[in-house]
Design a protein around this motif. Structure first.
Motif, PDB file in Angstrom:
ATOM      1  N   ALA A   1      -6.541 -25.032  29.120  1.00 10.22           N
ATOM      2  CA  ALA A   1      -6.462 -25.807  30.364  1.00 10.22           C
ATOM      3  C   ALA A   1      -7.261 -25.138  31.485  1.00 10.22           C
ATOM      4  CB  ALA A   1      -5.010 -25.979  30.784  1.00 10.22           C
ATOM      5  N   ASP A   2      -7.298 -23.807  31.474  1.00 12.71           N
ATOM      6  CA  ASP A   2      -8.019 -23.071  32.520  1.00 12.71           C
ATOM      7  C   ASP A   2      -9.521 -23.022  32.290  1.00 12.71           C
ATOM      8  OD1 ASP A   2      -5.608 -22.602  33.739  1.00 12.71           O
ATOM      9  OD2 ASP A   2      -5.396 -20.544  32.980  1.00 12.71           O
ATOM     10  N   ARG A   3      -9.971 -23.385  31.102  1.00  6.21           N
ATOM     11  CA  ARG A   3     -11.396 -23.324  30.775  1.00  6.21           C
ATOM     12  C   ARG A   3     -12.147 -24.416  31.533  1.00  6.21           C
ATOM     13  NH1 ARG A   3     -13.193 -23.153  24.629  1.00  6.21           N
ATOM     14  NH2 ARG A   3     -12.118 -21.196  24.889  1.00  6.21           N
ATOM     15  N   THR A   4     -13.258 -24.056  32.129  1.00  5.07           N
ATOM     16  CA  THR A   4     -14.078 -25.030  32.859  1.00  5.07           C
ATOM     17  C   THR A   4     -14.961 -25.797  31.872  1.00  5.07           C
ATOM     18  OG1 THR A   4     -15.792 -23.371  33.257  1.00  5.07           O
ATOM     19  CG2 THR A   4     -14.094 -23.649  34.963  1.00  5.07           C
ATOM     20  N   ASP A   5     -15.353 -27.007  32.250  1.00  3.35           N
ATOM     21  CA  ASP A   5     -16.152 -27.857  31.374  1.00  3.35           C
ATOM     22  C   ASP A   5     -17.462 -27.199  30.942  1.00  3.35           C
ATOM     23  OD1 ASP A   5     -14.221 -29.770  31.483  1.00  3.35           O
ATOM     24  OD2 ASP A   5     -15.310 -31.125  32.816  1.00  3.35           O
ATOM     25  N   ASP A   6     -18.056 -26.374  31.806  1.00  2.46           N
ATOM     26  CA  ASP A   6     -19.338 -25.755  31.459  1.00  2.46           C
ATOM     27  C   ASP A   6     -19.191 -24.696  30.354  1.00  2.46           C
ATOM     28  OD1 ASP A   6     -17.971 -24.120  33.325  1.00  2.46           O
ATOM     29  OD2 ASP A   6     -19.845 -23.119  33.874  1.00  2.46           O
ATOM     30  N   ARG A   7     -17.973 -24.334  29.997  1.00  2.00           N
ATOM     31  CA  ARG A   7     -17.739 -23.363  28.918  1.00  2.00           C
ATOM     32  C   ARG A   7     -17.396 -24.043  27.594  1.00  2.00           C
ATOM     33  NH1 ARG A   7     -13.870 -19.210  29.589  1.00  2.00           N
ATOM     34  NH2 ARG A   7     -15.010 -18.317  27.859  1.00  2.00           N
ATOM     35  N   ILE A   8     -17.458 -25.374  27.538  1.00  2.00           N
ATOM     36  CA  ILE A   8     -17.172 -26.104  26.298  1.00  2.00           C
ATOM     37  C   ILE A   8     -18.468 -26.278  25.515  1.00  2.00           C
ATOM     38  CG2 ILE A   8     -16.312 -28.254  25.300  1.00  2.00           C
ATOM     39  CD1 ILE A   8     -14.610 -28.590  27.848  1.00  2.00           C
ATOM     40  N   ASP A   9     -18.433 -25.917  24.235  1.00  2.00           N
ATOM     41  CA  ASP A   9     -19.608 -26.012  23.371  1.00  2.00           C
ATOM     42  C   ASP A   9     -19.643 -27.388  22.706  1.00  2.00           C
ATOM     43  OD1 ASP A   9     -21.709 -25.719  21.621  1.00  2.00           O
ATOM     44  OD2 ASP A   9     -20.677 -24.295  20.312  1.00  2.00           O
ATOM     45  N   TYR A  10     -20.589 -28.225  23.107  1.00  2.00           N
ATOM     46  CA  TYR A  10     -20.748 -29.569  22.544  1.00  2.00           C
ATOM     47  C   TYR A  10     -21.885 -29.637  21.530  1.00  2.00           C
ATOM     48  CZ  TYR A  10     -17.861 -31.153  26.484  1.00  2.00           C
ATOM     49  OH  TYR A  10     -16.843 -31.341  27.372  1.00  2.00           O
ATOM     50  N   SER A  11     -22.436 -28.498  21.108  1.00  2.00           N
ATOM     51  CA  SER A  11     -23.649 -28.486  20.290  1.00  2.00           C
ATOM     52  C   SER A  11     -23.484 -29.168  18.931  1.00  2.00           C
ATOM     53  CB  SER A  11     -24.127 -27.049  20.088  1.00  2.00           C
ATOM     54  OG  SER A  11     -23.159 -26.295  19.379  1.00  2.00           O
ATOM     55  N   ASP A  12     -22.265 -29.232  18.404  1.00  2.00           N
ATOM     56  CA  ASP A  12     -22.086 -29.852  17.095  1.00  2.00           C
ATOM     57  C   ASP A  12     -21.652 -31.313  17.172  1.00  2.00           C
ATOM     58  OD1 ASP A  12     -19.581 -29.287  18.091  1.00  2.00           O
ATOM     59  OD2 ASP A  12     -18.724 -28.743  16.154  1.00  2.00           O
ATOM     60  N   ILE A  13     -21.694 -31.887  18.377  1.00  4.94           N
ATOM     61  CA  ILE A  13     -21.309 -33.282  18.570  1.00  4.94           C
ATOM     62  C   ILE A  13     -22.564 -34.087  18.898  1.00  4.94           C
ATOM     63  CG2 ILE A  13     -19.904 -34.895  19.906  1.00  4.94           C
ATOM     64  CD1 ILE A  13     -18.073 -32.506  20.584  1.00  4.94           C
ATOM     65  N   PRO A  14     -22.923 -35.067  18.059  1.00  2.00           N
ATOM     66  CA  PRO A  14     -24.145 -35.837  18.345  1.00  2.00           C
ATOM     67  C   PRO A  14     -23.966 -36.731  19.578  1.00  2.00           C
ATOM     68  CG  PRO A  14     -22.989 -36.771  16.478  1.00  2.00           C
ATOM     69  CD  PRO A  14     -22.257 -35.514  16.846  1.00  2.00           C
ATOM     70  N   GLU A  15     -25.074 -36.954  20.275  1.00  2.00           N
ATOM     71  CA  GLU A  15     -25.064 -37.861  21.424  1.00  2.00           C
ATOM     72  C   GLU A  15     -24.854 -39.295  20.930  1.00  2.00           C
ATOM     73  OE1 GLU A  15     -26.257 -37.490  24.876  1.00  2.00           O
ATOM     74  OE2 GLU A  15     -26.223 -35.302  24.796  1.00  2.00           O
ATOM     75  N   LEU A  16     -24.136 -40.085  21.694  1.00  2.00           N
ATOM     76  CA  LEU A  16     -23.947 -41.489  21.357  1.00  2.00           C
ATOM     77  C   LEU A  16     -25.015 -42.297  22.071  1.00  2.00           C
ATOM     78  CD1 LEU A  16     -20.059 -41.756  21.576  1.00  2.00           C
ATOM     79  CD2 LEU A  16     -21.490 -41.316  19.584  1.00  2.00           C
TER      80      LEU A  16
END
Length: 83
Positions: free
Chosen positions: A12-27
């Protein structure tokens, strides 16, 4: 699966910029051209008699055992064809 209160707080304390989205393809637009909304089916409450050892085994699997029982029955239904 359970998550400790400490892990939940850390997430919950993690900011959005620290989330790794590299394995999720763009829609892209092609995805949304064929996408459709799928609503979960409505559940019906019933009374059912089960062998004690069957119920005990599913309960021993932990929280969500009734959902798993439903999944097993649904898989059986799909395998043997809807009638």
């Amino acid at each position: 699966m359970s998550i400790s209160p400490q892990r939940l707080k850390a997430l919950a304390d993690r900011t959005d910029d620290r989330i790794d989205y590299s394995d999720i393809p763009e829609l892209d637009d092609a995805f949304f051209e064929t996408a459709r909304l799928v609503q979960p089916s409505q559940k019906t409450q019933i009374t059912m008699r089960l062998d004690a050892e069957v119920l005990d085994w599913f309960r021993a699997q932990g929280k969500g055992y009734q959902t798993r029982m439903n999944a097993v029955l649904k898989a059986y239904m799909l395998t043997h064809g809807k009638r």
